[in-house]
Design a protein around this motif. Structure first.
Motif, PDB file in Angstrom:
ATOM      1  N   PRO A  61       0.741  -1.277   0.095  1.00 25.97           N
ATOM      2  CA  PRO A  61       0.122  -0.050   0.118  1.00 25.97           C
ATOM      3  C   PRO A  61       0.857   1.224   0.020  1.00 25.97           C
ATOM      4  CG  PRO A  61      -0.872  -1.480   1.618  1.00 25.97           C
ATOM      5  CD  PRO A  61       0.559  -2.163   1.116  1.00 25.97           C
ATOM      6  N   ILE A  62       0.463   2.142  -0.551  1.00 25.85           N
ATOM      7  CA  ILE A  62       0.945   3.589  -0.688  1.00 25.85           C
ATOM      8  C   ILE A  62       0.016   4.625  -0.267  1.00 25.85           C
ATOM      9  CG2 ILE A  62       2.055   5.473  -2.012  1.00 25.85           C
ATOM     10  CD1 ILE A  62       2.824   3.285  -3.967  1.00 25.85           C
ATOM     11  N   LEU A  63       0.389   4.986   0.975  1.00 29.26           N
ATOM     12  CA  LEU A  63      -0.665   5.923   1.717  1.00 29.26           C
ATOM     13  C   LEU A  63      -0.526   7.356   1.244  1.00 29.26           C
ATOM     14  CD1 LEU A  63      -0.409   4.509   5.263  1.00 29.26           C
ATOM     15  CD2 LEU A  63      -1.783   3.849   3.507  1.00 29.26           C
ATOM     16  N   ASP A  64      -1.700   8.044   1.180  1.00 32.39           N
ATOM     17  CA  ASP A  64      -1.699   9.614   0.925  1.00 32.39           C
ATOM     18  C   ASP A  64      -2.198  10.224   1.983  1.00 32.39           C
ATOM     19  OD1 ASP A  64      -1.564  11.870  -0.597  1.00 32.39           O
ATOM     20  OD2 ASP A  64      -3.442  11.661  -1.598  1.00 32.39           O
ATOM     21  N   ARG A  65      -1.109  10.191   2.993  1.00 38.10           N
ATOM     22  CA  ARG A  65      -1.493  11.025   4.343  1.00 38.10           C
ATOM     23  C   ARG A  65      -1.773  12.455   4.280  1.00 38.10           C
ATOM     24  NH1 ARG A  65      -1.064   7.274   8.426  1.00 38.10           N
ATOM     25  NH2 ARG A  65       0.455   5.880   8.155  1.00 38.10           N
ATOM     26  N   PRO A  66      -2.790  13.000   5.025  1.00 36.25           N
ATOM     27  CA  PRO A  66      -2.971  14.588   4.919  1.00 36.25           C
ATOM     28  C   PRO A  66      -1.902  15.210   5.301  1.00 36.25           C
ATOM     29  CG  PRO A  66      -4.204  13.370   6.921  1.00 36.25           C
ATOM     30  CD  PRO A  66      -3.607  12.374   5.831  1.00 36.25           C
ATOM     31  N   ILE A  67      -1.649  16.486   4.964  1.00 36.84           N
ATOM     32  CA  ILE A  67      -0.555  17.370   5.297  1.00 36.84           C
ATOM     33  C   ILE A  67      -0.956  18.545   5.655  1.00 36.84           C
ATOM     34  CG2 ILE A  67       1.182  16.208   3.855  1.00 36.84           C
ATOM     35  CD1 ILE A  67       0.948  18.524   1.991  1.00 36.84           C
ATOM     36  N   LYS A  68      -0.372  19.282   6.687  1.00 43.91           N
ATOM     37  CA  LYS A  68      -0.752  20.363   7.105  1.00 43.91           C
ATOM     38  C   LYS A  68       0.483  21.307   7.476  1.00 43.91           C
ATOM     39  CE  LYS A  68      -3.573  22.564  11.136  1.00 43.91           C
ATOM     40  NZ  LYS A  68      -4.264  22.377  12.274  1.00 43.91           N
TER      41      LYS A  68
END
Length: 746
Positions: free
Chosen positions: A379-386
């Motif tokens: 899996p390649i995750l697209d984690r939220p950024i801030k």
């Protein structure tokens, strides 16, 4: 094979750090319910440590190719061509979590692991570096005591393993910040040399080719290590000690020599270290790279204790082990080599064309997993950024100067843990074994080693300005690349590539992922501008304890080549009467600086700006000046600024120095403190009077400002920098004794 139903699947998934979504994906891949062994394998291979599922998205776009790059990221280590048919094989890797839990074992196995990554590619290791970071070890409380214990254990572990292996540790860095109170960092680097046409890769191909296990026996130590390294810590993390491997450098030395003997004969297709996730990672990665399948008979694996089963054998991270894909018909020759070196060796399987990993236990199939789905399609995750909220607060506060006199400030900085001599550490490392070390830890920021094979020299340096990275991850990462490369250029080298170790906090925190994105963008920008491809690297996430993340710490190692011993620039002052010149221009830049840290105990403001074109021009100037013999010694303006750079150059060789900076007669106190500013692309250089005009002309050609500041003096004249006056004996006392004194070390 009929999987046995698993009771309490929720608890099993929790224990293996898998989600219900992961479980559904596993069932889809297998087209059935998995068994416990298969869940464990997916857990290890899909862990952050093995799959880079949170970071892979941002690693794309790194410059990785150049005419001199033989192998970039994707193998055990990177390889660059260093001339005359030889390559330098190198990589840096983290062993942070294990070292925090069990410092000696964690650090020593970190060194052992990175050395295996190098010699598994056919290279003999010739140099080690390390980057180690601790919390507030100077405190006289439980935290200070804890980190003094960690420091002692880590340093002993690094020294014990490297010394026993006969590989010199020739450089490194050590820093102390409150952000590491809950998570120390131990990053280990090794460089080796191999003929360019004799590089070996981690592939298993050719149906029927035997798969051979070599090295030490497998035990239960290190179980779950990859999963443990992919999770945050709490105050209860001491219970994770069983996940830390135990190393044996004497076994690794035998393994090294056996492998190098093996490589001289045409007997194998590929070879892979059993690192994180043990036999699982090595087997799946070797088959995955080749698009092959594999059959393994786990009951054939050499075991050092009773009661081990398929689960333990696939997940154990016991040290000093390799997996080999040999050429069919060569089995007995391979076995004979390892038996000669008194190492365990056993044929445990063969390559197949099924595209699946088929595991057997005494003739009964106990697991069957499609290789590509697990090793190549994690899996390649697209984690939220801030963007972190703290940045706005930091930008509101800037260093305003001090009421202390420059003399007092200078003595504080010279004796700080960031600057003072750390011989307590590096004296525990053998830096001269092999008789090739030219410049080591005590002699400058960039180390140099001779390559006997082609009669050339390699410069290398490891660094990360963590406070800059906290204030601006992108700019800080650019400066990290520039600093590492500049330290090599200071020795007269042409820099050819870097290896990175990206240490960050919890990726589930959007602010951490923003830091990671910005830092990787900075590395990409710097490496493209400076023509330093990324040839290898490592990502370490979840460096967090009880919700507290470390500062972003993208550690960079640069490697460069020097053609002749006559071209090596030293770091210590050489001769009284020589001139001292500043190459570059110092500005008032105090954000994240050492003076700010020591006097205000803050990390605020903005870091120095870095002009990458000017940085590259400075490198080329230094390289050309080295070739023409124009510079005798040099040091960059780094921690503590011009004043500390001059003092360290003097103390390395016990010479005197007299400097008047451009800020000497400034009316404003803050401007006079620019001698402590840490502007980038600035170097203090020693030049003989008869070479000044040539160096000035060369600097003009490269558009680098040059200013004569003073001269080298005999030691009895002491250190004179603007209003600062200090005799050599007092300077030596502060510089050489502060580390042990502040940390109560013996």
């Amino acid at each position: 094979m009929t999987p046995q139903p698993i009771e309490n699947i929720s608890e099993v998934l929790k224990r293996h750090k898998l989600s219900l979504e992961d479980y559904e994906q596993i069932k889809k891949i297998l087209a059935r319910e998995p068994n416990l062994l298969e869940i464990a394998i997916f857990s290890a291979m899909w862990s952050e440590h093995c799959s880079y599922k949170s970071s892979k998205k941002y690693l794309k776009g790194f410059p990785t190719q150049a005419p001199w790059v033989i192998q970039g990221p994707g193998e055990n280590a990177g390889v660059i061509d260093i001339g005359q048919g030889y390559g330098a094989v190198f990589k840096i890797e983290s062993h942070n979590h294990p070292s925090f839990i069990e410092p000696h074992a964690g650090a020593s196995t970190g060194v052992g692991g990175i050395m295996r990554d190098i010699f598994t590619m056919g290279a003999r290791p010739i140099a080690n570096l390390n980057s180690i970071r601790f919390g507030e070890a100077h405190r006289k409380d439980a935290i200070g005591s804890k980190h003094r214990h960690l420091l002692a254990g880590v340093v002993a572990g690094i020294g014990d393993y490297g010394n026993c292996m006969g590989v010199p540790t020739i450089g490194g860095e050590c820093s102390f910040e409150a952000c590491y109170n809950g998570n120390i960092l131990v990053n280990a680097f090794t460089l080796g040399i191999a003929p360019c046409d004799e590089i070996f890769y981690g592939r298993a191909e050719g149906v029927g080719n035997p798969v051979i296990y070599v090295g030490s026996k497998t035990g239960a130590d290190g179980l779950g290590g990859a999963v443990m390294s992919s999770d945050s810590f709490t105050q209860d993390s001491k219970s994770l000690r069983p996940t830390v491997q135990i190393g044996d450098p004497f076994s690794e030395k035998l393994l090294l020599e056996a492998c190098l003997e093996l490589f001289k004969k045409d007997l194998i297709v590929g070879i892979q270290d059993m690192g994180a996730a043990g036999l699982s990672s090595s087997s799946f990665e070797m088959a995955g790279r080749a698009g092959s399948g594999m059959v393994l008979h786990l009951d054939k694996v050499p075991m050092r204790e009773a009661g081990l089963g398929p689960y333990e054998l696939m997940l154990s991270e016991s040290q000093e082990r390799m997996l080999i894909c040999a050429k069919k018909g060569c089995e007995q020759e391979v076995i004979a080599i390892f038996e000669k070196w008194e190492l365990d060796v056993a044929i445990i399987g063969a390559v197949s064309d099924s595209g699946k990993m088929e595991l057997f236990w005494y003739g009964e199939k106990c697991a069957e997993i499609p290789v590509a789905e697990l090793s190549e399609n994690a899996p390649i995750l697209d984690r939220p950024i801030k963007r972190p909220a703290y940045l706005d607060v930091c930008r509101q506060t800037h260093y305003q100067g001090s009421t202390k006199a420059e003399q007092e400030i200078f003595e504080i900085l010279l004796g700080s843990l960031d600057v003072c001599d750390k011989s307590w550490i590096y004296s525990q490392y053998d830096n001269s074994v092999g008789t090739n070390t030219i410049i080591s830890s005590a002699q400058g920021d960039g180390s140099v080693i001779r390559v006997k094979e082609n009669d050339s020299f390699l410069a290398m340096s490891v660094c990360c300005p963590v406070r800059y990275c906290y204030l601006d991850p992108k700019e800080g990462a650019k400066i990290a690349v520039a600093l590492a490369g500049r330290n090599c250029a200071l020795r007269g080298a042409r820099v050819f590539g870097i290896s990175d170790c990206l240490n960050f906090g919890n990726p589930e925190n959007p602010e951490v992922m923003w830091q990671f994105k910005e830092a990787t963008d900075g590395i990409k920008e710097a490496c493209k501008a400076l023509n330093t491809p990324v040839v290898s690297g490592n990502v370490s996430l979840y460096n967090q304890t009880d919700g507290q993340d470390i500062y972003p710490t993208p550690t960079i190692v640069a490697v460069g080549t020097i053609k002749s011993a006559e071209h090596i620039i030293k770091a210590g002052l050489q001769k009284s009467g020589n001139l001292l010149v500043l190459l570059g221009e110092i500005q008032s830049e105090f954000g994240g600086s050492l003076i700010q840290k020591m006097l205000t105990h803050q990390c605020t403001g903005t870091p120095p700006t870095l002009n990458l074109q000017r940085e590259l021009a400075l490198w080329r100037l230094l390289e050309q000046a080295a070739i023409e013999g124009l510079i005798v010694a040099a040091k960059d303006i780094n921690k503590g600024g011009l004043a500390i750079a001059a003092a360290k150059m003097a103390l390395i060789t016990e010479m005197g120095v007299a400097i008047k900076s451009p800020f000497y007669q400034a009316s404003q106190k803050l401007e006079r403190e620019n001698i402590f500013s840490q502007s980038q692309s600035c170097v203090l250089a020693e030049v003989t009077p008869d070479h000044l005009s040539k160096l000035t002309a060369l600097a003009q050609t490269h558009q680098i400002p040059l200013c004569v500041l003073g001269e080298v003096r005999p030691p009895q004249d002491g250190i004179s920098i603007d209003t600062i006056q200090l005799d050599i004996s007092k300077a030596k006392e502060i510089y050489f004794q502060s580390f042990a004194t502040q940390l109560d070390l013996v």
